[in-house]
Design an enzyme around this catalytic site. Sequence first.
Site, PDB file in Angstrom:
ATOM      1  N   CYS A  54     -11.678 -13.183 -36.292  1.00 43.53           N
ATOM      2  CA  CYS A  54     -10.769 -11.782 -36.379  1.00 43.53           C
ATOM      3  C   CYS A  54      -9.928 -11.569 -37.898  1.00 43.53           C
ATOM      4  O   CYS A  54      -9.964 -10.521 -38.307  1.00 43.53           O
ATOM      5  CB  CYS A  54      -9.617 -11.983 -35.281  1.00 43.53           C
ATOM      6  SG  CYS A  54     -10.326 -12.068 -33.681  1.00 43.53           S
ATOM      7  N   ARG A 137     -15.416  -8.507 -28.829  1.00 45.06           N
ATOM      8  CA  ARG A 137     -15.489  -7.517 -29.895  1.00 45.06           C
ATOM      9  C   ARG A 137     -16.498  -6.181 -29.676  1.00 45.06           C
ATOM     10  O   ARG A 137     -17.669  -6.207 -29.890  1.00 45.06           O
ATOM     11  CB  ARG A 137     -16.124  -8.178 -31.104  1.00 45.06           C
ATOM     12  CG  ARG A 137     -15.351  -9.555 -31.655  1.00 45.06           C
ATOM     13  CD  ARG A 137     -16.016 -10.449 -32.681  1.00 45.06           C
ATOM     14  NE  ARG A 137     -15.488 -11.575 -32.469  1.00 45.06           N
ATOM     15  CZ  ARG A 137     -14.389 -11.983 -33.109  1.00 45.06           C
ATOM     16  NH1 ARG A 137     -13.375 -11.046 -33.595  1.00 45.06           N
ATOM     17  NH2 ARG A 137     -13.883 -13.335 -32.947  1.00 45.06           N
TER      18      ARG A 137
HETATM   19  C1  BEZ Z   1     -11.749 -15.843 -33.748  1.00 43.03           C
HETATM   20  O1  BEZ Z   1     -12.024 -16.858 -34.605  1.00 43.03           O
HETATM   21  O2  BEZ Z   1     -11.539 -14.800 -34.210  1.00 43.03           O
HETATM   22  C2  BEZ Z   1     -12.199 -16.391 -32.452  1.00 43.03           C
HETATM   23  C3  BEZ Z   1     -13.154 -17.074 -32.013  1.00 43.03           C
HETATM   24  C4  BEZ Z   1     -13.242 -17.638 -30.806  1.00 43.03           C
HETATM   25  C5  BEZ Z   1     -12.499 -17.096 -29.785  1.00 43.03           C
HETATM   26  C6  BEZ Z   1     -11.562 -16.005 -29.945  1.00 43.03           C
HETATM   27  C7  BEZ Z   1     -11.294 -15.801 -31.526  1.00 43.03           C
END
Ligand code: BEZ
Length: 238
Positions: A54, A137
């Site tokens: 993110c 997402r």
């Molecule tokens: C992230 O790195 O944004 C992420 C990865 C797995 C689950 C939730 C967020």
Amino acid sequence: METMVDQMISMPRIGEKAPSFTAVTTQGNINFPDDYSGKWVILFSHPADFTPVCTSEFMTFAKREPEFAALNCQLVGLSIDGLYSHIAWLRTIKEKIEFKGMKNIEVKFPLIEDISMEIAKKYGMIQPGESSTKAVRAVFFIDPKGMIRAVIYYPLSMGRNFDELLRALIAMQTADAYAIATPADWQPGDDVIVPTAGSCGVAAERMANQVDDVTCHDWFFCTKKLSLEQVNHPPKLN
Ligand code: BEZ
């Protein structure tokens, strides 16, 4: 068996009016989609603040925001975190994070707080097979009339491709402006697809190469040139 969460989740579809809501964001309160009438909007969700994928996405969204703005497109983000978490995360991004040559990145577009998950559920951003507590997402492309025009969902583990988001936006704007369609892997400046012949006469004319600038691969599949200049300067729509 269907769970309570499944029952409450709706999945807005292409061609439908974008569900409306009011929300608290990092840029003040918003009334969606009415506040953005006359603009394209990309409403996107991310799983959680202070997570790596993110963070890389937010830095990229913020860096490329001027490219979206130049296409009359407003970015609006959302996650199931609170306002103070959002503020702290955006401050951390600006003050501490360097990634792929990006640093000192300020996120200026609104980031919605949605602890109750009310908005995330309205937009089908909670997909329990992936996570019941984090939004996937999601990317909703909403046009200047508030209609949903395209939807892309990515899993938690995959960062979005920003060239593709921009390409999709330009393709839809070009389709609207010139009443054409865009073929596989189209890039601005490539040939575009003209509407399929609607009568035997037009089909025959096209196949006989009687129509200027149109190349037919068969009667139902004809393309024409549309210059980069035309894509970049479309006629104004009502
Ligand atoms: C992230 O790195 O944004 C992420 C990865 C797995 C689950 C939730 C967020």
